[in-house]
Design a protein around this motif. Sequence first.
Motif, PDB file in Angstrom:
ATOM      1  N   THR A   1     -28.244  48.714 -16.858  1.00  0.00           N
ATOM      2  CA  THR A   1     -28.024  50.005 -17.772  1.00  0.00           C
ATOM      3  C   THR A   1     -28.978  50.122 -19.038  1.00  0.00           C
ATOM      4  O   THR A   1     -28.686  51.087 -19.724  1.00  0.00           O
ATOM      5  N   GLY A   2     -29.871  49.032 -19.115  1.00  0.00           N
ATOM      6  CA  GLY A   2     -30.811  49.381 -20.306  1.00  0.00           C
ATOM      7  C   GLY A   2     -32.088  48.359 -20.046  1.00  0.00           C
ATOM      8  O   GLY A   2     -32.045  47.539 -19.331  1.00  0.00           O
ATOM      9  N   TYR A   3     -33.062  48.534 -20.910  1.00  0.00           N
ATOM     10  CA  TYR A   3     -34.295  47.972 -20.958  1.00  0.00           C
ATOM     11  C   TYR A   3     -34.620  47.298 -22.141  1.00  0.00           C
ATOM     12  O   TYR A   3     -34.459  47.871 -23.194  1.00  0.00           O
ATOM     13  N   PRO A   4     -35.484  46.034 -22.064  1.00  0.00           N
ATOM     14  CA  PRO A   4     -35.592  45.516 -20.776  1.00  0.00           C
ATOM     15  C   PRO A   4     -34.154  44.814 -20.553  1.00  0.00           C
ATOM     16  O   PRO A   4     -33.128  44.586 -21.306  1.00  0.00           O
ATOM     17  N   SER A   5     -34.208  44.419 -19.397  1.00  0.00           N
ATOM     18  CA  SER A   5     -33.175  43.618 -18.596  1.00  0.00           C
ATOM     19  C   SER A   5     -33.789  42.394 -17.986  1.00  0.00           C
ATOM     20  O   SER A   5     -34.662  42.625 -17.429  1.00  0.00           O
ATOM     21  N   ILE A   6     -33.182  41.267 -17.991  1.00  0.00           N
ATOM     22  CA  ILE A   6     -33.409  39.907 -17.309  1.00  0.00           C
ATOM     23  C   ILE A   6     -32.627  39.841 -16.376  1.00  0.00           C
ATOM     24  O   ILE A   6     -31.131  39.909 -16.653  1.00  0.00           O
ATOM     25  N   VAL A   7     -32.658  39.706 -14.970  1.00  0.00           N
ATOM     26  CA  VAL A   7     -31.680  39.615 -14.012  1.00  0.00           C
ATOM     27  C   VAL A   7     -31.931  38.184 -13.269  1.00  0.00           C
ATOM     28  O   VAL A   7     -33.013  38.007 -12.762  1.00  0.00           O
ATOM     29  N   PHE A   8     -30.959  37.509 -12.993  1.00  0.00           N
ATOM     30  CA  PHE A   8     -30.981  36.237 -12.450  1.00  0.00           C
ATOM     31  C   PHE A   8     -30.481  36.470 -10.972  1.00  0.00           C
ATOM     32  O   PHE A   8     -29.228  37.078 -10.959  1.00  0.00           O
ATOM     33  N   PHE A   9     -30.937  35.559  -9.924  1.00  0.00           N
ATOM     34  CA  PHE A   9     -30.353  35.321  -8.821  1.00  0.00           C
ATOM     35  C   PHE A   9     -30.425  34.044  -8.362  1.00  0.00           C
ATOM     36  O   PHE A   9     -31.166  33.159  -8.955  1.00  0.00           O
ATOM     37  N   ASP A  10     -29.323  33.866  -7.635  1.00  0.00           N
ATOM     38  CA  ASP A  10     -29.410  32.118  -7.068  1.00  0.00           C
ATOM     39  C   ASP A  10     -30.221  31.879  -5.825  1.00  0.00           C
ATOM     40  O   ASP A  10     -31.223  32.769  -5.412  1.00  0.00           O
ATOM     41  N   GLU A  11     -30.421  30.703  -5.340  1.00  0.00           N
ATOM     42  CA  GLU A  11     -31.135  30.492  -4.436  1.00  0.00           C
ATOM     43  C   GLU A  11     -31.181  30.978  -3.252  1.00  0.00           C
ATOM     44  O   GLU A  11     -32.217  31.017  -2.628  1.00  0.00           O
ATOM     45  N   GLU A  12     -30.201  31.694  -2.804  1.00  0.00           N
ATOM     46  CA  GLU A  12     -29.920  32.652  -1.667  1.00  0.00           C
ATOM     47  C   GLU A  12     -30.498  34.045  -1.809  1.00  0.00           C
ATOM     48  O   GLU A  12     -30.160  34.609  -1.102  1.00  0.00           O
ATOM     49  N   GLY A  13     -30.697  34.186  -3.309  1.00  0.00           N
ATOM     50  CA  GLY A  13     -30.907  35.548  -3.533  1.00  0.00           C
ATOM     51  C   GLY A  13     -29.848  36.524  -3.922  1.00  0.00           C
ATOM     52  O   GLY A  13     -29.788  37.745  -4.287  1.00  0.00           O
ATOM     53  N   ASN A  14     -28.683  35.786  -4.118  1.00  0.00           N
ATOM     54  CA  ASN A  14     -27.559  36.587  -4.482  1.00  0.00           C
ATOM     55  C   ASN A  14     -27.460  36.961  -6.031  1.00  0.00           C
ATOM     56  O   ASN A  14     -27.808  35.890  -6.777  1.00  0.00           O
ATOM     57  N   LEU A  15     -27.019  37.997  -6.532  1.00  0.00           N
ATOM     58  CA  LEU A  15     -27.176  38.286  -7.909  1.00  0.00           C
ATOM     59  C   LEU A  15     -26.090  37.601  -8.710  1.00  0.00           C
ATOM     60  O   LEU A  15     -25.044  37.506  -8.529  1.00  0.00           O
ATOM     61  N   ILE A  16     -26.727  36.957 -10.043  1.00  0.00           N
ATOM     62  CA  ILE A  16     -25.830  36.192 -10.723  1.00  0.00           C
ATOM     63  C   ILE A  16     -25.475  37.102 -11.797  1.00  0.00           C
ATOM     64  O   ILE A  16     -24.323  37.500 -12.094  1.00  0.00           O
ATOM     65  N   THR A  17     -26.381  37.584 -12.758  1.00  0.00           N
ATOM     66  CA  THR A  17     -26.086  38.548 -13.592  1.00  0.00           C
ATOM     67  C   THR A  17     -27.080  39.138 -14.330  1.00  0.00           C
ATOM     68  O   THR A  17     -28.564  38.478 -14.488  1.00  0.00           O
ATOM     69  N   PRO A  18     -27.173  40.373 -14.872  1.00  0.00           N
ATOM     70  CA  PRO A  18     -28.235  40.984 -15.707  1.00  0.00           C
ATOM     71  C   PRO A  18     -27.902  40.718 -17.239  1.00  0.00           C
ATOM     72  O   PRO A  18     -26.742  40.494 -17.496  1.00  0.00           O
ATOM     73  N   VAL A  19     -29.031  40.234 -17.896  1.00  0.00           N
ATOM     74  CA  VAL A  19     -28.811  40.243 -19.488  1.00  0.00           C
ATOM     75  C   VAL A  19     -29.820  41.052 -19.990  1.00  0.00           C
ATOM     76  O   VAL A  19     -31.069  41.291 -19.984  1.00  0.00           O
ATOM     77  N   THR A  20     -29.244  42.095 -20.827  1.00  0.00           N
ATOM     78  CA  THR A  20     -29.846  43.480 -21.422  1.00  0.00           C
ATOM     79  C   THR A  20     -30.313  43.185 -22.561  1.00  0.00           C
ATOM     80  O   THR A  20     -29.569  42.608 -23.596  1.00  0.00           O
ATOM     81  N   GLY A  21     -31.528  43.581 -22.757  1.00  0.00           N
ATOM     82  CA  GLY A  21     -31.997  43.745 -24.441  1.00  0.00           C
ATOM     83  C   GLY A  21     -33.165  42.821 -24.465  1.00  0.00           C
ATOM     84  O   GLY A  21     -33.403  41.845 -23.801  1.00  0.00           O
ATOM     85  N   TYR A  22     -33.871  42.986 -25.621  1.00  0.00           N
ATOM     86  CA  TYR A  22     -35.173  42.006 -26.216  1.00  0.00           C
ATOM     87  C   TYR A  22     -34.304  40.647 -26.460  1.00  0.00           C
ATOM     88  O   TYR A  22     -33.412  40.739 -27.061  1.00  0.00           O
ATOM     89  N   LYS A  23     -35.190  39.456 -26.070  1.00  0.00           N
ATOM     90  CA  LYS A  23     -34.591  38.137 -26.405  1.00  0.00           C
ATOM     91  C   LYS A  23     -35.926  37.634 -26.963  1.00  0.00           C
ATOM     92  O   LYS A  23     -36.909  37.579 -26.477  1.00  0.00           O
ATOM     93  N   THR A  24     -35.494  36.708 -27.966  1.00  0.00           N
ATOM     94  CA  THR A  24     -36.741  35.681 -28.676  1.00  0.00           C
ATOM     95  C   THR A  24     -36.923  34.755 -27.712  1.00  0.00           C
ATOM     96  O   THR A  24     -36.013  34.666 -27.010  1.00  0.00           O
ATOM     97  N   PRO A  25     -37.854  33.917 -27.773  1.00  0.00           N
ATOM     98  CA  PRO A  25     -37.829  32.658 -26.942  1.00  0.00           C
ATOM     99  C   PRO A  25     -36.582  31.867 -26.879  1.00  0.00           C
ATOM    100  O   PRO A  25     -36.007  31.210 -25.853  1.00  0.00           O
ATOM    101  N   GLN A  26     -36.242  31.701 -28.085  1.00  0.00           N
ATOM    102  CA  GLN A  26     -34.930  30.736 -28.322  1.00  0.00           C
ATOM    103  C   GLN A  26     -33.644  31.651 -27.733  1.00  0.00           C
ATOM    104  O   GLN A  26     -32.677  30.924 -27.498  1.00  0.00           O
ATOM    105  N   GLN A  27     -33.486  32.851 -28.041  1.00  0.00           N
ATOM    106  CA  GLN A  27     -32.373  33.488 -27.471  1.00  0.00           C
ATOM    107  C   GLN A  27     -32.448  33.428 -25.834  1.00  0.00           C
ATOM    108  O   GLN A  27     -31.360  33.622 -25.239  1.00  0.00           O
TER     109      GLN A  27
END
Length: 167
Positions: free
Chosen positions: A106-132
């Motif tokens: 729903t917004g950019y940037p987004s980081i999207v994670f998938f499991d080892e079988e390619g199933n969607l885990i979750t998107p994380v929206t917004g700018y993140k620092t290395p620590q975030q």
Amino acid sequence: MLPAQAQEINWITMNEALEAQKKEPKKIFMDVYTNWCGPCKMLDKNTFHNPDVVKYVNDNFYAVKFNAEGTEEIKYNDYTYTNPNYNPDRKGRNSQHFFANALKVTGYPSIVFFDEEGNLITPVTGYKTPQQLEIYLKMVREDDYKTLTSTEAWQTYEESFVSTFKD
């Protein structure tokens, strides 16, 4: 003494990552960006060039760079996703790729994670620092997300998390 090496994340396409998972199962870390997005450029410059982020992502994930308004064909779960409304003459924003839509970006940037079988885990929206970003990388890598089923559980996890990534 060895010369300093430029640290880069080993970016591949989603199709390449899904194919690689068949041979060596590994989670996928996807950067969903657009060409006009200022925070996407900051994420690229500040976070994705941080040595701790580069090493952790390269060691633990298939890293995918995906233009959410681009024309790449993505084959995912027996469906081919495209961007049929893309207009090459348009300046600035363009139509959203059907794959970005399917991932509920729903917004950019987004980081999207998938499991080892390619199933969607979750998107994380917004700018993140290395620590975030670190908390999400480690939470997904260690499968901790599977137990974080409430806001309270996430808050406790977040409060007890100790960052080791440097600026």
